[in-house]
Structures are given as structure tokens and as C-alpha cells.
Design an enzyme around this catalytic site. Sequence first.
Site, PDB file in Angstrom:
ATOM      1  N   TYR A  32      -7.011   5.925   4.648  1.00 47.97           N
ATOM      2  CA  TYR A  32      -7.144   5.037   3.496  1.00 47.97           C
ATOM      3  C   TYR A  32      -6.266   3.793   3.651  1.00 47.97           C
ATOM      4  O   TYR A  32      -6.718   2.660   3.475  1.00 47.97           O
ATOM      5  CB  TYR A  32      -6.779   5.765   2.198  1.00 47.97           C
ATOM      6  CG  TYR A  32      -6.827   4.859   0.992  1.00 47.97           C
ATOM      7  CD1 TYR A  32      -8.004   4.654   0.300  1.00 47.97           C
ATOM      8  CD2 TYR A  32      -5.682   4.166   0.583  1.00 47.97           C
ATOM      9  CE1 TYR A  32      -8.067   3.790  -0.783  1.00 47.97           C
ATOM     10  CE2 TYR A  32      -5.731   3.302  -0.498  1.00 47.97           C
ATOM     11  CZ  TYR A  32      -6.924   3.113  -1.170  1.00 47.97           C
ATOM     12  OH  TYR A  32      -6.968   2.250  -2.227  1.00 47.97           O
ATOM     13  N   GLU A  74       0.825  -1.209   0.000  1.00 44.04           N
ATOM     14  CA  GLU A  74       0.000   0.000   0.000  1.00 44.04           C
ATOM     15  C   GLU A  74       0.857   1.257   0.000  1.00 44.04           C
ATOM     16  O   GLU A  74       0.566   2.224  -0.719  1.00 44.04           O
ATOM     17  CB  GLU A  74      -0.932   0.000   1.218  1.00 44.04           C
ATOM     18  CG  GLU A  74      -2.056  -1.014   1.146  1.00 44.04           C
ATOM     19  CD  GLU A  74      -3.043  -0.725   0.029  1.00 44.04           C
ATOM     20  OE1 GLU A  74      -3.268   0.467  -0.281  1.00 44.04           O
ATOM     21  OE2 GLU A  74      -3.585  -1.680  -0.547  1.00 44.04           O
ATOM     22  N   CYS A 128     -17.734  -5.881 -18.201  1.00 45.04           N
ATOM     23  CA  CYS A 128     -18.127  -5.273 -16.926  1.00 45.04           C
ATOM     24  C   CYS A 128     -19.391  -5.934 -16.391  1.00 45.04           C
ATOM     25  O   CYS A 128     -20.403  -6.019 -17.093  1.00 45.04           O
ATOM     26  CB  CYS A 128     -18.360  -3.775 -17.108  1.00 45.04           C
ATOM     27  SG  CYS A 128     -19.040  -2.989 -15.624  1.00 45.04           S
ATOM     28  N   CYS A 176     -25.881  -0.019 -14.926  1.00 41.06           N
ATOM     29  CA  CYS A 176     -25.070   1.197 -15.018  1.00 41.06           C
ATOM     30  C   CYS A 176     -25.755   2.296 -15.825  1.00 41.06           C
ATOM     31  O   CYS A 176     -26.090   2.119 -16.999  1.00 41.06           O
ATOM     32  CB  CYS A 176     -23.722   0.858 -15.655  1.00 41.06           C
ATOM     33  SG  CYS A 176     -22.645   2.289 -15.845  1.00 41.06           S
ATOM     34  N   ASP A 207     -11.405   5.043  -3.178  1.00 40.97           N
ATOM     35  CA  ASP A 207     -10.337   5.726  -3.894  1.00 40.97           C
ATOM     36  C   ASP A 207     -10.907   6.342  -5.169  1.00 40.97           C
ATOM     37  O   ASP A 207     -12.128   6.335  -5.394  1.00 40.97           O
ATOM     38  CB  ASP A 207      -9.181   4.769  -4.193  1.00 40.97           C
ATOM     39  CG  ASP A 207      -9.545   3.669  -5.191  1.00 40.97           C
ATOM     40  OD1 ASP A 207     -10.726   3.571  -5.590  1.00 40.97           O
ATOM     41  OD2 ASP A 207      -8.636   2.908  -5.585  1.00 40.97           O
TER      42      ASP A 207
END
Length: 313
Positions: free
Chosen positions: A138, A53, A215, A221, A156
Site C-alpha cells: 500500500y 504515509e 458528492c 451511486c 484503502d
Amino acid sequence: MSESDGDADGDRAWTLPDDLEAIREALIAWYEADHRDYPWRRTDDPYEILVSEVMSQQTQLDRVVDAWEQFLERWPTTADLAAADRADVVGFWTSHSLGYNNRAKYLHEAAQQVEGEYSGEFPETPTALQELMGVGPYTANAVASFAFNNGDAVVDTNVKRVCYRAFDVPDDDAAFEDAANELMPDDRSRVWNNAIMELGGVACTQTPRCDEVGCPWREWCGAYASGDFTAPDVPTQPSFEGSRRQFRGRVVGTLREYDELELDTLGHRIRVDYVPDGEYGREWLEGLLADLEDDGLVTVEDGDGERVARLKR
């Protein structure tokens, strides 16, 4: 559509679809079937995840892999890192172009904290992890999620883009956090946060690749339905030179991917600020297509009540 249970007043301006369980299952199944195989996704060691990270904060993931593996080969545990000379750690960071050197210093200090204050055992909650040097909200949540399956939803840039496009969540940090946490299934932060970040990093990129990578959220969507892929991190009018040549190329590339498209759908897919009646609208697009027709690259024909563009075979 359903509003969050926590929104007792019912005055929230956005909603998520009713079939959240189907949405969750679709994303997790898509991720588990195929995803980028970064080595830190194959471990639940909090130290190894923390290193990944911190390294990823300023470096592309593909470049992080070698540095991460070499770092852990040299300092495989927090005890090893805590005992290291800080100059060696900073020198490694610099030689691998991993961004600000203070991140290396903080990582070294965090290892010393784990060894000196926590008897070599990492804290397991986002709040407790923030006590470690250089670990902000985060990073703490990411480590809690990926090491202990004990985190909140990661929010994010990729996750914000996904929520904005798919579910019309407004460009507001609190709204993004609410939506991300409402979407995440209970007790599955490890797989969920990996999956939704993968969605934003692979499918719902600044230039979307919805059909190309399959997707799993296309049926829900809003952006996929409308063809408008505007997002907070996608500029509404990119700066570039030779714009006409650039968009001619986008037309050809898009038609290669989709074979044929109605004109307004094509317009939205090649330009985020496309508006049929606007400055960059139908007239502008038809001019590009006319040039491409003259070059023998595309054809434009009348379809069922709408003109359709396709590559010339």
C-alpha cells in the site's frame, strides 16, 4: 453497464457503468475544485510523501500535519535522516504519539537504503519501492502515485466503501482491486488516488454526507438511489446506550440536512440495517416520529403516495 475488458468469460457478478469517462471527470473536477489542503499534497518529493504515509498509518491526518512539518524541519532529506541517531528518530516518534516505534526504525533504515543502495534517488515503481525497509504494497503504491504519478489504484478502507456503495462491488479484496484499477484513468494515478480517497474521507464516510459536500457520483451511486448505505466497515447493528434517544437525534439531524424525506428514505439514512418490514423498520420509525411529533419537533404528512417527514418550523 460494462464488464472489464479483462473479464473475457463475462462471468463477473458485478459491473461498472458504461460512462466511465464521465465518472472520472466528475470526480477529478470535484477534487480539484475543493479538497483538504494537507501539505504533502503540495509536493512530489518521494521522501516527504513517504514520511506522511508512514505517519498516517496510525494517526489522524489533522494531527499528522504538525509532526510531519517538524520532522522535515529536523531531517529535511533522506541524507539527513540516514545520518541521524536512531534513538533521536524513535524519540521524536514517541513524543509525537505516532504509533509503533518500529515504524520510526524502518523509516530510518529506508533512508539509509536510499542513500547507500540507490545513490540518494528513490525507486519509482511500486515493486521497486517495496525493497525499502518497512514499505509494504500500500505505501509503495501511494509513494509511486503521489511522487511519480506511476502507481496503481490505491485501495484503502475509504476506497472500498466508495466502490461497495456506489457500484455494488462485492466485499472481496480482489473485486475491490479490479474495480479501483478499472475506474482509474491511465497515467493519472496522482490526482485520481488523491481524489477517490478524498471522496471516501469527506463524502462517503461511515455516515454519508452526499448532499452536504456535493458528492460528484450521486447520479451513478446505487446507495444514494436506494438510501441503503451499508458498507463493509459500517456495522449493521452498532452497539450503543439509549438507542431511542440516539435515533431521535439522528432523525432531527437528518431532517435538518434534507428538510423533508419520505419515511423509508429517512429510515435508510439514519440506520444502515433499516428494512421497512423488519425489526428496525417502518413501525419502529413511526414510533420515533410519533414521539418527536408529541415534542413538537417534526410533522408527518401524506405526500404523493408516500408519507413524508419534515421538521416543524
